[in-house]
Write a protein that holds these residues in place. Structure first.
Motif, short mmCIF file in Angstrom:
data_model
loop_
_atom_site.label_atom_id
_atom_site.label_comp_id
_atom_site.label_asym_id
_atom_site.label_seq_id
_atom_site.Cartn_x
_atom_site.Cartn_y
_atom_site.Cartn_z
N GLN A 274 -22.72 -97.20 -44.00
CA GLN A 274 -22.45 -95.77 -44.00
C GLN A 274 -23.34 -94.99 -44.97
O GLN A 274 -23.42 -93.76 -44.89
N LYS B 228 -23.67 -88.95 -41.61
CA LYS B 228 -22.32 -88.89 -42.14
C LYS B 228 -21.33 -88.38 -41.10
O LYS B 228 -20.20 -88.87 -40.98
N HIS C 23 -20.31 -91.11 -38.64
CA HIS C 23 -19.36 -92.11 -39.14
C HIS C 23 -17.93 -91.63 -39.00
O HIS C 23 -17.00 -92.43 -39.03
N PRO D 72 -20.44 -97.32 -33.50
CA PRO D 72 -19.81 -97.53 -34.81
C PRO D 72 -18.83 -98.72 -34.78
O PRO D 72 -18.25 -99.04 -33.74
N SER E 228 -16.14 -101.11 -37.77
CA SER E 228 -15.66 -101.29 -39.16
C SER E 228 -15.11 -102.70 -39.34
O SER E 228 -14.62 -103.31 -38.39
N ASN F 169 -17.72 -99.43 -43.25
CA ASN F 169 -18.06 -98.82 -41.95
C ASN F 169 -19.55 -99.04 -41.67
O ASN F 169 -20.40 -98.84 -42.55
#
Length: 397
Positions: free
Chosen positions: A26, A70, A73, A105, A107, A112
């Motif tokens: 991230q 950003k 994310h 994306p 996690s 992340n």
């Protein structure tokens, strides 16, 4: 480099796919990059991990890229990057190239991350640019061909119009020839017959010593000759006008003297008890072509005499001032029928109420040509069986 364990199929895909694959955290740090990614961006093996992702994009995008990263994310689904925009990568050697990027994306317990799939689309972009250039060139050629076609159509339209005009003139000429033959055969035959019969009678009465009867037929011969001369003059004048052989020759002259000369020329044409009243007002000296003005007045006056009965009065007036010369010829003749006034100045046109009055139908057409040559105007007012007044206005030349 040690042996890799490809028992996991995903690892094999990562290592051998032709797409460049990056795993980025991230903060924009590259965690892993596959061999295709290193090859695409021109980096040696195992040198991309640990670099920031901004190292692989042109500097002009550095400022805005972190905020885009950003915001991504915060999303939970995969998507293409830079929709509707052209994206570019930056090789190690500093060269730029167009790319297509898909982002996914994910996690885990450590944080992340984003998986970026990168494709070098230089070949496709080059083909697109060639296609655009080809399209532009094609549009240019179509436009040029359209202009050429439009020019050709305009040329054809011009040729068609010229041919139509030529055909119309040819038809008018054919019609004129027919009317000329018809009028000439009639107008020449009548005075010639009069001359022949009167000559026989003159000879007869001369032998019988009957002077009065002989003189009367001599006058008929003279009148017939004048008619023939008038007809020939009309045809010759029209021919010279049609061929553009009439040349303006301006000079300064005395208007009242010209009016008197015209008056004297038409006196022999007057019918029994006809009179001409003439009047001039205003200045005397005028610059124009006196020969053409004389011809205009002679034509108008001979018509006034011809179409007026015995004992009628014909008025000839002129006025000269700073605005020009105004000439008027007024008669007490048969007048012009209301429905025929538009045709008065047509060649060979004779009014329906002319009856047996001799004429070629050319006089007023010739007058109109002369007035135009002198940059003037001609108009008239007429009442059938009451009379007609023609007005000619001429500027000084």
């Amino acid at each position: 480099m040690g042996e890799r364990d490809f028992s996991d199929p995903s690892e094999g895909i990562f290592m051998y796919t032709t797409e460049g694959i990056f795993i980025v955290d991230q903060d924009g740090m590259i965690i892993r990059a596959n061999p295709s990614a290193e090859k695409i961006f021109g980096y040696p093996e195992n040198t991309l991990a640990g670099r920031r992702i901004e190292d692989l994009i042109p500097k002009r995008y550095h400022k805005s890229h972190p905020s885009h990263r950003k915001s991504f994310h915060g999303e939970s689904q995969a998507r293409s990057m830079g929709l509707g925009r052209d994206l570019y990568g930056l090789r190690l050697d500093g060269s730029e190239f167009p790319v297509e990027i898909s982002l996914s994306p994910f996690s885990n317990s450590t944080g992340n991350f984003v998986i970026a799939f990168v494709i070098d689309i230089s070949v496709r972009k080059e083909a697109e640019l060639k296609l655009i250039a080809y399209k532009d060139e094609l549009e240019k050629k179509v436009e040029e061909r359209t202009l050429d076609l439009r020019s050709t159509i305009e040329s054809l339209e011009t040729i068609k119009n010229d041919l139509d005009d030529a055909l119309k003139r040819e038809q008018e000429l054919g019609s004129m020839k027919s009317r000329f033959v018809s009028i000439a055969s009639h107008e020449f035959r009548t005075p010639l017959a009069t001359i022949l019969s009167s000559l026989s009678l003159v000879e007869k009465y001369g032998n019988l010593n009957e002077i009065e009867k002989r003189d009367r037929h001599i006058q008929r011969i003279k009148s017939a000759v004048r008619n023939l001369t008038e007809i020939l003059n009309d045809f010759l004048s029209l021919n010279r006008l049609e061929e553009g052989k009439v040349v303006i020759s301006s000079e300064t002259f005395e208007v009242d003297i010209l009016m008197e000369e015209v008056y004297n020329q038409v006196l022999p044409l007057l019918k029994k008890d006809q009179t001409i009243v003439r009047q001039h007002t205003g200045s005397l000296r005028f610059k124009s072509d006196p020969r053409l003005i004389t011809n205009i007045l002679l034509n108008l006056l001979s018509n006034a005499i011809k179409f007026s009965a015995n004992g009628k009065t014909i008025r000839l007036s002129s006025h000269l001032d700073d605005k020009g010369l105004v000439l008027k010829v007024k008669d007490e003749g048969i007048g012009i029928p209301a429905g025929e006034r538009k045709r008065v100045f047509e060649r060979f046109y004779r009014m329906s109420n002319a009856g047996e009055i001799q004429g070629t139908g050319l006089g007023l057409s010739i007058v109109s040509h002369y007035v135009t040559l002198l940059n003037g105007t001609i108009s008239f007012e007429s009442t059938e069986n009451v009379g007609t007044e023609f007005t000619v206005v001429l500027p000084e030349s």
